[in-house]
Design a protein around this motif. Structure first.
Motif, short mmCIF file in Angstrom:
data_model
loop_
_atom_site.label_atom_id
_atom_site.label_comp_id
_atom_site.label_asym_id
_atom_site.label_seq_id
_atom_site.Cartn_x
_atom_site.Cartn_y
_atom_site.Cartn_z
N GLU A 157 74.04 -103.47 -36.64
CA GLU A 157 74.41 -102.58 -37.75
C GLU A 157 75.51 -103.18 -38.61
O GLU A 157 75.57 -102.93 -39.82
CB GLU A 157 74.84 -101.21 -37.22
CG GLU A 157 73.70 -100.39 -36.61
CD GLU A 157 73.30 -100.86 -35.23
OE1 GLU A 157 74.02 -101.69 -34.64
OE2 GLU A 157 72.26 -100.40 -34.73
N VAL A 196 69.60 -95.49 -41.80
CA VAL A 196 70.19 -95.86 -40.51
C VAL A 196 70.52 -94.60 -39.72
O VAL A 196 70.85 -93.55 -40.27
CB VAL A 196 71.47 -96.72 -40.75
CG1 VAL A 196 72.50 -95.97 -41.58
CG2 VAL A 196 72.08 -97.22 -39.45
N LEU A 206 75.17 -96.24 -36.62
CA LEU A 206 76.04 -96.65 -37.73
C LEU A 206 77.49 -96.78 -37.27
O LEU A 206 78.28 -97.48 -37.89
CB LEU A 206 75.91 -95.64 -38.88
CG LEU A 206 76.68 -95.95 -40.16
CD1 LEU A 206 76.18 -97.24 -40.80
CD2 LEU A 206 76.57 -94.80 -41.16
N VAL A 212 71.35 -91.39 -44.10
CA VAL A 212 71.85 -91.31 -42.72
C VAL A 212 70.95 -90.35 -41.95
O VAL A 212 70.84 -89.17 -42.30
CB VAL A 212 73.31 -90.85 -42.69
CG1 VAL A 212 73.82 -90.80 -41.25
CG2 VAL A 212 74.18 -91.81 -43.52
N ASP A 215 79.20 -88.27 -37.86
CA ASP A 215 79.04 -89.05 -39.10
C ASP A 215 79.93 -88.58 -40.24
O ASP A 215 80.43 -89.40 -41.01
CB ASP A 215 77.57 -89.01 -39.55
CG ASP A 215 77.10 -87.58 -39.82
OD1 ASP A 215 77.25 -86.73 -38.92
OD2 ASP A 215 76.60 -87.31 -40.93
#
Lengths: 507, 507
Positions: free
Chosen positions: B253, B274, B279, B301, B319
Motif C-alpha cells: 500500500e 483501496v 490503507l 476507500v 479511516d
C-alpha cells in the motif's frame, strides 16, 4: 549545487532562504516531489513511469536513493515493482556507507561485498530483483559518474547505478565525524568543532541517562531505535555501552514497532524511542501488531509539538490524532521532567498496557511537588487547582501555558480550575460531568494538531453537558520553516488570546 | 489442522467458533500473535529472537510467510534485520505462486527462477540478504517438508526454507479457481460453484462498471490496486480489459499511494480503490507523498463502517480519524450511489485537490432527487431539510439513519433540521454558527470511530456556540466477529436510542 542552488550555500545571507529537503516550490525543475522522509523515491518514480507510458512519452526517469534509505520497506516495494518495467528506469544508489548513524542489516553486507568485488560479487541484491547493474568505484569522481550515467541513459530495462561515495569528501572534519555532520549546529570551519556547547540538562540528555541506567539495572531490557539514536542522545559510545541490549533496525519504523511487539511478547522489557514524524510509517504496525497483541512496551515519542522541527516534512503535529485513534494504546503526556520519568518507571514496571509517552519539547520544566507514581487508573485526570466557572485542561508541555492562563484569569477576578489530564488517549468522563455543577466553560490546550486530537475528545464529552468548550491546538495545515512564536499568535495560542476568548465565552 | 483445529472444519456446527486469522486467545500455543494483515511475521519473529538472546534462552524461532506477503515492505525490513542474526532463525516461505490475485513484481521472477532451477539459480534474493537456503520442490508432501525442517532445525544462522506448494491441493475446484477460492461464500462441494449468486447491483459492481467505462473514455487514466482488485469487482477479465491502464503493485500500500502520487504528478488521471484496513500501511505516504505534493488523484476507500468486514484485524472503523488528520486530503462521504459517482466525476475532472471517497457499505441507496455535481466549495454542508431546535448532521452511509431520526423526532412534535455534510474532512463553520439562532442541540452521526472522527470536529466547532452537541459513532474498542445489529445497540446507535438522548438533551 547541481540544481542551481550553490549561491545559497556560498552566501551566508541567503542560506536561510532554502530548505534542507527537496521542495517543488523552490526548484520546480529539479525537485519533482517533496521528500524529507526517506525511501519512497523509487515508488514515486514508478508512478511517473506509468504516466509516461500512458501518455506515450519518451524520457529518462531517474530515482535517486541513499544506501541508508534502502532499508525502508517502501524502497524494496518500489524496486520490486519497477523491476518489471520493460522500459527505461534508472535507480542511482548513492552508497556512502552511512544512514544517519551506521547502516544495519544484511543488505549492507551485500553492498559491501559488491564494493569489495568492484561490483562482481556472485550475490547481488539488485540483480536478484531483475535489474541491470553498473558499479562505480569512484562515486565522488564526476567523470566516472558521467560515464556510468551515459551508459545507463536511454536503456530500456531497469538499471541500478551503484555509486561508492565518501560522505563529506573534501572536508576533513566531515569525513572523520560522519554521524555528527548529518545534522550539525553552527561550527568552526577550521576544525568542525561546534561554536556553542551546552552542558545543561534537557529532555534528550535526561532520556539518554535514564536509558543507560535502566539497561544496567535490567539485563533483559532492550532499547530499539529505527536509525535515529541521536534523538535520545545515543551516540556511538552509548550504543556500545548497551551491547546486545541495543538494536538499531535501520530506517524501518514498521519493523521497529514489530520488533518492539515481538520482544515484549518474548518476555523482554522494551523501550522504543521514536520521532513522531517517522512513526507515521508504522501506523498499521501500531494497530495490528502492538495494540492488538499482549505486548506491553514503552514508546517515548520524540519531536512533537510547535517547538520541535519546523520543516514541512518533519512536523511533529500529528502524533496525537494518529496514536490516539488506535484502541489499547495508552498515550501519556508528562508536564515536566520528573513526571516524565515517573511515567516511564510506571510503564516499564507494569505488564498490562502498551504505553506511549509524549516527551515534552516546549520548555524544560521541573515539578513543583511530588509527582504521581501510579498511572494504572487509566484516563484519570488530575485536578491541580480547584476553582469555578472556567476549567482549564492543559495537556503535556502546554501545561505551563495552562498555568499562565489560570493566573491571567485570576487577575480578571476569575478563580479557574486547572487540570493536568496526564492521559491524551482518553477522557475522564466522571470529572467532566462533575465540572458541570459550577463551571460554564471548559478550555482545552494541547501542543499538537487540534483536529482529531485531545481537544476533540473533550469537546465530544462536554458537548452533552451544556458547558461551552474551547479547544486550542495547531491548525490542520501544512507549514514550513515557521517561526513558532508567530504561529502561536496566528493560531490564537498566546495566553492573552486564550484569556480573551474565555472571557467572551463567559459572557 | 496442524494446530489442533481440524475439528472445527470437519464439524459444521463448530465452524463459526473459530476465526479466519491467527488468534492467541483461540490457540495460545500456536498463534503467538494476531495476524490478519500480511507481511510482519519476520519482523515480529526478529523481536522474539532479540528477547530470546537477552533471556539467554535456546529454542527455534520460525517465521512463516507466503510468497504474496513478501511484496510488503515490512517483510523485506524483517529479512534485512534477521539476516544479521548470528543465531537460529528459520523463515518458511510458502510459495504457492499466488497473492490474493496473481503476484506482481520482479521478486516473483526470481522465485520462479528458483523453482525452475530446483533452487540452484545464480540469482537468489534470500542469499543476497545473507540467508542459508533450502529449496523444497514438493512443498505439499509432508515428508519432504519434514526432512527440510529437520535440516533447518537448530542451525545457528538465518535460513530460508522455500516450499513450492500448490494452492488448494487435493480439491479440483480450488486448484482450478485459485483466486475465487481466496475468499468464498458457501459453495457446492461437488463442483465448487457458489450456492447463491446475485445479479443485483451493489457498490462493488457499480464501481467496477464505472471504472471500466472511464478507462475506455480516457486512455490516460490509470487504475491502481494493491493486490485486492476483487474489492472493486476486478477479476481477471476486467484486469485484462484495462491493459496497461491497470497496475497491481502487489501487497504494498505504501507503493500504492506513492505510485498514485507519481502518476498524478506525471499527468495521468489516477484512481486507486483501496480497503480502509490495508490503507493503514500507507499513512506516511498519504501525508508525505500524496497530501504534500501537487498530485490530484482519486482514492475510493472500500470496506469502511459497521457493516463491512467484522474480523478484528480487518475492521473499517479507523479511516476517518486516520485520513482526516492529514491536511490537504478532501474526504467525501456520499450518501447514495448517484452521489458517489457524482463525487467521483467531480474528483476526476478537477486538477486541484486530492480526493478520497468513502464508499458506502451500510445500505444500497438511490438518490431521491438531483445530486450536486460540483464539490469545489470545500467543506460546504448541504441542508436537506430546514427545521429548528435540533440539527441532525448525518454523514455518508449513516445519512439514512439521520433521516429516520428526523422522522422519529417529527412524531414527537420536533421539526428537526437535516444536514448531509458531504465532507468529513472539514467543518462548515458558517452553517454551524448560523444554527445557533434557532437550534439547541446538534446531533452528529457517522459510521466510523467516534474518537478523532467527524463528530469530534463538529463538537469542537459547536463547543463555543452554547448549543449542545451529541456525537454518535463506533467506540474506540477492538471487537471481533461481532453482530452489527447488536453492536449498534451496545453503542446506542439505534434510532430510538438516538431520539431518546436527543429528547433528554432538549430538556
Amino acid at each position: 549545487m547541481l540544481t542551481g542552488r550553490a549561491q545559497y550555500y556560498l552566501d551566508k545571507s541567503k542560506f536561510t532562504e532554502i530548505g534542507e529537503f527537496t521542495d517543488p516550490n523552490e526548484s520546480p525543475e529539479y525537485d519533482i516531489f517533496y521528500a524529507g522522509h526517506t525511501s519512497p523515491s523509487i515508488s514515486l518514480a514508478f508512478g511517473l513511469a506509468k504516466a509516461r507510458s500512458l501518455k506515450k512519452e519518451d524520457f529518462n526517469i531517474v530515482a535517486f536513493i541513499g544506501d541508508g534509505s534502502l532499508s525502508g520497506g517502501v524502497a524494496f516495494e518500489g524496486l520490486n515493482n519497477a523491476g518489471k518495467l520493460n522500459d527505461n528506469f534508472i535507480v542511482i544508489v548513492n552508497d556512502n556507507q552511512m544512514a544517519i548513524a551506521e547502516n544495519h542489516g544484511s543488505l549492507y553486507d551485500n553492498l559491501r561485498e559488491l564494493r569489495e568485488t568492484n561490483g562482481q560479487s556472485e550475490h547481488n541484491y539488485f540483480k536478484s530483483l531483475g535489474y541491470d547493474y553498473i558499479y562505480v568505484a569512484e562515486g565522488n569522481d564526476l567523470e566516472s559518474v558521467i560515464n556510468a550515467l551515459k551508459k545507463a541513459k536511454d536503456t530500456k530495462n531497469p538499471i541500478v547505478v551503484h555509486l561508492n561515495t565518501q560522505k563529506g569528501e573534501g572536508y576533513a572534519p566531515a569525513e572523520a565525524h560522519r554521524e555528527e555532520f548529518h545534522f550539525s549546529a553552527p561550527y568552526d570551519v577550521a576544525d568542525g568543532e561546534p561554536l556553542q556547547q551546552s552542558n545543561e540538562s534537557n529532555y534528550i540528555t535526561d532520556t539518554r541517562d535514564y536509558l543507560l541506567r535502566k539497561v544496567k539495572e535490567n539485563p533483559e531490557l532492550l532499547i530499539i531505535s529505527s536509525a535515529t539514536p541521536e534523538v535520545f542522545g545515543f551516540m556511538e559510545k552509548e550504543r556500545k555501552a548497551c551491547g546486545n541490549q541495543y538494536v538499531d533496525v535501520a530506517i524501518a519504523e514498521q519493523t521497529g514497532v514489530s520488533t518492539m511487539t515481538g520482544a515484549a511478547r518474548g518476555g523482554a522489557k522494551v523501550i522504543y524511542p521514536v520521532m513522531a514524524t517517522f512513526l507515521q510509517r508504522a501506523y498499521d504496525q501500531l494497530e495490528q501488531d502492538w495494540a492488538m497483541d499482549n505486548s506491553p512496551a514503552v514508546m517515548p515519542v520524540m519531536g512533537t509539538g510547535i517547538r520541535a522541527l519546523t520543516d514541512l516534512t518533519h512536523l511533529g503535529f500529528w502524533d496525537i490524532p494518529m496514536i490516539t485513534s488506535i484502541p489499547e494504546i495508552v498515550y501519556l503526556a508528562p508536564t515536566n521532567v520528573e513526571e516524565y520519568f515517573a511515567m516511564m518507571d510506571w510503564a516499564l514496571n507494569q505488564n498490562e498496557h502498551k504505553v506511549a509517552i509524549r516527551v515534552p519539547t516546549y520548555s524544560y520544566e521541573h515539578s513543583k511537588g511530588e509527582v504521581d507514581t501510579d498511572y494504572s487508573d487509566l484516563n484519570k485526570f488530575k485536578v491541580v487547582k480547584e476553582g469555578k466557572d472556567v476549567a482549564v485542561i492543559a495537556a503535556g508541555d502546554f501545561f505551563v501555558k495552562g498555568e499562565s492562563v489560570v493566573d491571567a484569569l485570576a487577575e480578571k477576578g476569575i478563580n479557574a480550575t486547572l487540570i493536568n489530564p496526564r492521559f491524551v488517549s482518553g477522557v475522564d468522563t466522571e470529572l467532566l460531568n462533575s465540572l458541570r455543577q459550577n463551571h460554564k466553560v471548559v478550555v482545552v490546550l494541547e501542543d499538537g494538531s487540534k483536529e482529531g486530537g485531545f481537544g476533540g475528545r473533550i469537546a465530544q464529552a462536554v458537548g452533552a453537558t451544556g458547558m461551552k468548550c474551547l479547544t486550542y491546538g495547531l491548525e490542520k495545515k501544512f507549514v514550513d520553516r515557521y517561526n513558532p512564536e508567530e504561529l502561536e499568535k496566528a493560531y490564537r495560542l498566546t495566553v492573552p488570546q486564550i484569556v480573551e476568548d474565555t472571557l467572551n465565552a463567559l459572557k
